[in-house]
Motif scaffolding. Structure first.
Motif, PDB file in Angstrom:
ATOM      1  N   GLY A  89      14.304  32.184  34.443  1.00  0.00           N
ATOM      2  CA  GLY A  89      15.115  32.067  35.652  1.00  0.00           C
ATOM      3  C   GLY A  89      15.937  30.798  35.748  1.00  0.00           C
ATOM      4  N   ASP A  90      15.447  29.693  35.197  1.00  0.00           N
ATOM      5  CA  ASP A  90      16.204  28.445  35.297  1.00  0.00           C
ATOM      6  C   ASP A  90      17.215  28.350  34.164  1.00  0.00           C
ATOM      7  N   GLN A  91      18.165  27.437  34.314  1.00  0.00           N
ATOM      8  CA  GLN A  91      19.189  27.243  33.297  1.00  0.00           C
ATOM      9  C   GLN A  91      19.444  25.754  33.127  1.00  0.00           C
ATOM     10  N   ILE A  92      19.998  25.388  31.996  1.00  0.00           N
ATOM     11  CA  ILE A  92      20.426  24.003  31.846  1.00  0.00           C
ATOM     12  C   ILE A  92      21.826  23.895  32.446  1.00  0.00           C
ATOM     13  N   ASN A  93      22.049  22.798  33.142  1.00  0.00           N
ATOM     14  CA  ASN A  93      23.312  22.577  33.832  1.00  0.00           C
ATOM     15  C   ASN A  93      24.153  21.582  33.030  1.00  0.00           C
ATOM     16  N   PRO A  94      25.363  21.945  32.631  1.00  0.00           N
ATOM     17  CA  PRO A  94      26.202  21.032  31.849  1.00  0.00           C
ATOM     18  C   PRO A  94      26.417  19.673  32.522  1.00  0.00           C
ATOM     19  N   MET A  95      26.500  19.655  33.836  1.00  0.00           N
ATOM     20  CA  MET A  95      26.686  18.371  34.529  1.00  0.00           C
ATOM     21  C   MET A  95      25.428  17.505  34.412  1.00  0.00           C
ATOM     22  N   GLY A  96      24.286  18.129  34.276  1.00  0.00           N
ATOM     23  CA  GLY A  96      23.027  17.392  34.173  1.00  0.00           C
ATOM     24  C   GLY A  96      22.852  16.682  32.847  1.00  0.00           C
ATOM     25  N   PHE A  97      23.460  17.180  31.790  1.00  0.00           N
ATOM     26  CA  PHE A  97      23.307  16.515  30.496  1.00  0.00           C
ATOM     27  C   PHE A  97      24.602  15.885  29.986  1.00  0.00           C
ATOM     28  N   ALA A  98      25.615  15.821  30.823  1.00  0.00           N
ATOM     29  CA  ALA A  98      26.902  15.255  30.408  1.00  0.00           C
ATOM     30  C   ALA A  98      26.787  13.781  30.031  1.00  0.00           C
ATOM     31  N   SER A  99      25.830  13.043  30.604  1.00  0.00           N
ATOM     32  CA  SER A  99      25.681  11.633  30.217  1.00  0.00           C
ATOM     33  C   SER A  99      25.064  11.500  28.827  1.00  0.00           C
ATOM     34  N   TYR A 100      24.482  12.576  28.311  1.00  0.00           N
ATOM     35  CA  TYR A 100      23.907  12.561  26.968  1.00  0.00           C
ATOM     36  C   TYR A 100      24.925  12.970  25.909  1.00  0.00           C
TER      37      TYR A 100
END
Length: 177
Positions: free
Chosen positions: A37-48
């Motif tokens: 059900g959950d997903q990775i969010n591009p904004m959440g890992f953009a600093s990486y």
């Protein structure tokens, strides 16, 4: 750490995978079961890393996750393959991933639930967030990365901090904590 498959568990496992992806550079394939059900969010890992370098593949089953990851590792087209696993894998499946990573000169990271793992993994890490007591800290990326299985070395732990500006991991001394 390259050309092998490793396992990561704990609440900060995905941060470990993103930091490794940033370190290795290149394209990352993130394979997971479609029912999650959950997903990775591009904004959440953009600093990486640049979200354009991450391809998320949704597979219909656990077996399809393993098959897609094996093919991607063997192809050498991506630098890192991240597998989100919800079920244990056997020694045969784990060994196939190791051989595919070596053949394709790629790295594999299996995100696994705590207590699950394959004997074929080169290393297994437990990654947890560390509480930062400073209420004015600009960022709370302190993590404890503990190596709990290592086929070719010792077991130890580090407190690390992600530096978004340099896109690097810094080891934090116990005095600085």
């Amino acid at each position: 750490m390259t050309t092998r498959t490793h396992e990561v568990c704990g609440p900060s496992a995905s941060a470990f995978a993103f930091a490794l992806g940033a370190r290795l550079g290149g394209a990352v394939l993130w394979v997971r079961e479609a029912w999650l059900g959950d997903q990775i969010n591009p904004m959440g890992f953009a600093s990486y890393m640049d979200p354009q370098n991450v391809l998320v593949a949704l597979a219909p089953s656990h077996i399809d996750v393993l098959a897609a990851a094996e093919e991607a590792l063997r192809s050498g087209s991506v630098t890192l393959v991240v597998l989100e696993l919800t079920q244990p894998i056997g020694l045969t499946e784990g060994r196939r991933l190791q051989l595919a990573a070596q053949q394709g000169k790629s790295t594999g990271v299996c995100l696994i639930p705590e207590g699950m793992g394959s004997n074929a993994a080169q290393t297994r890490w437990r990654c947890t967030p560390v509480f930062d007591a400073d209420p004015h800290a600009p960022d709370s990326t302190l993590q404890r990365w503990e190596i709990i299985k290592n086929k070719s070395g010792t077991l130890t732990a580090w407190t690390v901090k992600w530096d978004a500006q340099t896109r690097r991991i810094n080891v934090v001394s116990s005095v600085a904590q």
